[in-house]
Design a protein around this motif. Structure first.
Motif, PDB file in Angstrom:
ATOM      1  N   UNK A 299       0.823  -1.207   0.000  1.00 10.59           N
ATOM      2  CA  UNK A 299       0.000   0.000   0.000  1.00 10.59           C
ATOM      3  C   UNK A 299       0.860   1.262   0.000  1.00 10.59           C
ATOM      4  N   UNK A 300       1.920   1.241   0.787  1.00  7.95           N
ATOM      5  CA  UNK A 300       2.809   2.390   0.842  1.00  7.95           C
ATOM      6  C   UNK A 300       3.483   2.606  -0.512  1.00  7.95           C
ATOM      7  N   UNK A 301       3.953   1.535  -1.134  1.00 10.79           N
ATOM      8  CA  UNK A 301       4.569   1.651  -2.461  1.00 10.79           C
ATOM      9  C   UNK A 301       3.569   2.223  -3.467  1.00 10.79           C
ATOM     10  N   UNK A 302       2.343   1.706  -3.441  1.00 10.67           N
ATOM     11  CA  UNK A 302       1.297   2.188  -4.344  1.00 10.67           C
ATOM     12  C   UNK A 302       1.049   3.682  -4.117  1.00 10.67           C
ATOM     13  N   UNK A 303       0.936   4.079  -2.860  1.00 12.71           N
ATOM     14  CA  UNK A 303       0.680   5.481  -2.533  1.00 12.71           C
ATOM     15  C   UNK A 303       1.842   6.373  -2.969  1.00 12.71           C
ATOM     16  N   UNK A 304       3.067   5.934  -2.734  1.00  8.83           N
ATOM     17  CA  UNK A 304       4.229   6.730  -3.147  1.00  8.83           C
ATOM     18  C   UNK A 304       4.283   6.883  -4.661  1.00  8.83           C
ATOM     19  N   UNK A 305       4.055   5.782  -5.377  1.00  7.91           N
ATOM     20  CA  UNK A 305       4.045   5.863  -6.837  1.00  7.91           C
ATOM     21  C   UNK A 305       2.911   6.771  -7.319  1.00  7.91           C
ATOM     22  N   UNK A 306       1.764   6.694  -6.660  1.00  7.07           N
ATOM     23  CA  UNK A 306       0.646   7.549  -7.026  1.00  7.07           C
ATOM     24  C   UNK A 306       0.964   9.024  -6.828  1.00  7.07           C
ATOM     25  N   UNK A 307       1.600   9.356  -5.717  1.00  2.62           N
ATOM     26  CA  UNK A 307       1.966  10.752  -5.467  1.00  2.62           C
ATOM     27  C   UNK A 307       3.039  11.218  -6.440  1.00  2.62           C
ATOM     28  N   UNK A 308       4.012  10.361  -6.709  1.00  3.73           N
ATOM     29  CA  UNK A 308       5.076  10.744  -7.636  1.00  3.73           C
ATOM     30  C   UNK A 308       4.573  10.779  -9.075  1.00  3.73           C
ATOM     31  N   UNK A 309       3.481  10.096  -9.350  1.00  7.93           N
ATOM     32  CA  UNK A 309       2.848  10.155 -10.673  1.00  7.93           C
ATOM     33  C   UNK A 309       2.373  11.583 -10.940  1.00  7.93           C
ATOM     34  N   UNK A 310       2.054  12.312  -9.876  1.00  9.21           N
ATOM     35  CA  UNK A 310       1.588  13.696  -9.982  1.00  9.21           C
ATOM     36  C   UNK A 310       2.740  14.678 -10.183  1.00  9.21           C
TER      37      UNK A 310
ATOM     38  N   UNK B  52      11.867   1.162  -3.810  1.00  7.89           N
ATOM     39  CA  UNK B  52      11.375   1.585  -5.124  1.00  7.89           C
ATOM     40  C   UNK B  52      12.530   1.966  -6.044  1.00  7.89           C
ATOM     41  N   UNK B  53      13.563   2.604  -5.486  1.00  7.44           N
ATOM     42  CA  UNK B  53      14.766   2.932  -6.263  1.00  7.44           C
ATOM     43  C   UNK B  53      15.457   1.661  -6.743  1.00  7.44           C
ATOM     44  N   UNK B  54      15.631   0.706  -5.825  1.00  8.93           N
ATOM     45  CA  UNK B  54      16.303  -0.556  -6.168  1.00  8.93           C
ATOM     46  C   UNK B  54      15.579  -1.305  -7.281  1.00  8.93           C
ATOM     47  N   UNK B  55      14.264  -1.200  -7.315  1.00  5.59           N
ATOM     48  CA  UNK B  55      13.470  -1.899  -8.341  1.00  5.59           C
ATOM     49  C   UNK B  55      13.324  -1.073  -9.613  1.00  5.59           C
ATOM     50  N   UNK B  56      13.909   0.126  -9.641  1.00  2.00           N
ATOM     51  CA  UNK B  56      13.863   0.965 -10.837  1.00  2.00           C
ATOM     52  C   UNK B  56      12.517   1.630 -11.076  1.00  2.00           C
ATOM     53  N   UNK B  57      11.682   1.715 -10.028  1.00  2.00           N
ATOM     54  CA  UNK B  57      10.360   2.306 -10.186  1.00  2.00           C
ATOM     55  C   UNK B  57      10.369   3.818  -9.978  1.00  2.00           C
ATOM     56  N   UNK B  58      11.400   4.300  -9.305  1.00  2.30           N
ATOM     57  CA  UNK B  58      11.601   5.738  -9.142  1.00  2.30           C
ATOM     58  C   UNK B  58      13.081   6.034  -9.347  1.00  2.30           C
ATOM     59  N   UNK B  59      13.378   7.308  -9.577  1.00  7.11           N
ATOM     60  CA  UNK B  59      14.756   7.773  -9.692  1.00  7.11           C
ATOM     61  C   UNK B  59      14.921   8.940  -8.726  1.00  7.11           C
TER      62      UNK B  59
ATOM     63  N   UNK C  56       9.571   6.654 -12.622  1.00  9.93           N
ATOM     64  CA  UNK C  56      10.109   6.238 -13.917  1.00  9.93           C
ATOM     65  C   UNK C  56       8.984   5.645 -14.764  1.00  9.93           C
ATOM     66  N   UNK C  57       9.302   5.330 -16.008  1.00 15.46           N
ATOM     67  CA  UNK C  57       8.310   4.684 -16.881  1.00 15.46           C
ATOM     68  C   UNK C  57       7.887   3.347 -16.275  1.00 15.46           C
ATOM     69  N   UNK C  58       8.862   2.608 -15.728  1.00 17.55           N
ATOM     70  CA  UNK C  58       8.532   1.326 -15.086  1.00 17.55           C
ATOM     71  C   UNK C  58       7.653   1.548 -13.862  1.00 17.55           C
ATOM     72  N   UNK C  59       7.892   2.639 -13.141  1.00 19.85           N
ATOM     73  CA  UNK C  59       7.067   2.972 -11.978  1.00 19.85           C
ATOM     74  C   UNK C  59       5.646   3.309 -12.371  1.00 19.85           C
ATOM     75  N   UNK C  60       5.500   4.040 -13.476  1.00 18.74           N
ATOM     76  CA  UNK C  60       4.153   4.363 -13.964  1.00 18.74           C
ATOM     77  C   UNK C  60       3.407   3.095 -14.346  1.00 18.74           C
ATOM     78  N   UNK C  61       4.100   2.193 -15.010  1.00 16.28           N
ATOM     79  CA  UNK C  61       3.460   0.932 -15.404  1.00 16.28           C
ATOM     80  C   UNK C  61       3.091   0.108 -14.172  1.00 16.28           C
ATOM     81  N   UNK C  62       3.980   0.058 -13.182  1.00 18.42           N
ATOM     82  CA  UNK C  62       3.701  -0.676 -11.947  1.00 18.42           C
ATOM     83  C   UNK C  62       2.494  -0.078 -11.226  1.00 18.42           C
ATOM     84  N   UNK C  63       2.429   1.249 -11.161  1.00 16.21           N
ATOM     85  CA  UNK C  63       1.293   1.910 -10.518  1.00 16.21           C
ATOM     86  C   UNK C  63      -0.002   1.573 -11.250  1.00 16.21           C
ATOM     87  N   UNK C  64       0.024   1.657 -12.572  1.00 23.50           N
ATOM     88  CA  UNK C  64      -1.183   1.388 -13.360  1.00 23.50           C
ATOM     89  C   UNK C  64      -1.642  -0.064 -13.198  1.00 23.50           C
TER      90      UNK C  64
END
Length: 193
Positions: free
Chosen positions: A7-18, A52-59, A85-93
């Motif tokens: 849930x935390x990862x999802x929320x962080x990706x959602x906020x960073x998506x903005x 999230x950085x280690x998994x390449x979902x954010x930079x 990142x693009x991978x993070x956007x895809x993971x969030x979606x």
């Protein structure tokens, strides 16, 4: 990975998506928007960001050293800024499209609802219906327990029981209103405050 971590990862990706943000800003926005994370500490936030950085979902990058802090003063040091990142956007979606029992639970539902603006209409509807079903089950349990044990309760306990039942009934009505609105206008961004 625990449900809370997911849930935390999802929320962080959602906020960073903005848009990009630094850790302090992410923590503040999580605490404001997501009741499930009111007690979020930096000791929880930064390991999540690291994962999230280690998994390449954010930079990350160094922010502006002249940027103003929360009190309006310049900090004089670089703040690390996080960006999806693009991978993070895809993971969030992918996560936004996922419907599982966690989406109906108290913490999970609140997080998912916070990002309904980025969730497909059919998924929103299924989550709302699942949450309503879960809350209706809770209401039936509360009512059954209340009926069985009412004569053994003092007036204060009865009042607390009534309060719980009324709160649960209100949530069912609220969810029904959201479901009805979603069925009428599935492309709307959501209820107006």
């Amino acid at each position: 990975m625990s449900k809370r971590s997911e849930l935390l990862d999802f929320a962080l990706l959602g906020l960073l998506h903005e848009g990009p943000a630094h850790g302090y800003e992410l923590r503040r926005r999580l605490n404001e928007a997501l009741g499930a994370f009111r007690a979020l500490s930096y000791g929880t936030l930064y390991p999540a960001l690291s994962g999230l950085l280690d998994r390449g979902l954010i930079a990350q990058s160094a922010g502006d050293p002249g940027a103003r802090g929360s009190a309006g003063a310049t900090s004089g040091r670089n703040r690390i800024v996080y960006e999806i990142t693009a991978a993070g956007k895809e993971s969030f979606e992918q996560a936004a499209r996922r419907i599982d029992t966690a989406a109906y639970e108290d913490d999970g539902f609140g997080v998912r609802l916070a990002f309904f603006g980025r969730t497909e209409a059919d998924v929103r509807l299924r989550i709302l219906e699942g949450r309503r079903s879960r809350v209706e089950e809770q209401l039936e349990t509360v009512r059954a327990n209340s009926t069985r044990s009412r004569e053994r309760m003092d007036t204060w306990t009865q009042a607390l029981q009534r309060h719980g039942e009324e709160s649960t009934e209100r949530e069912v009505r609220w969810l029904t209103e959201l479901i009805d609105a979603e069925r009428r206008h599935p492309t709307d961004p959501g209820p107006q405050p």
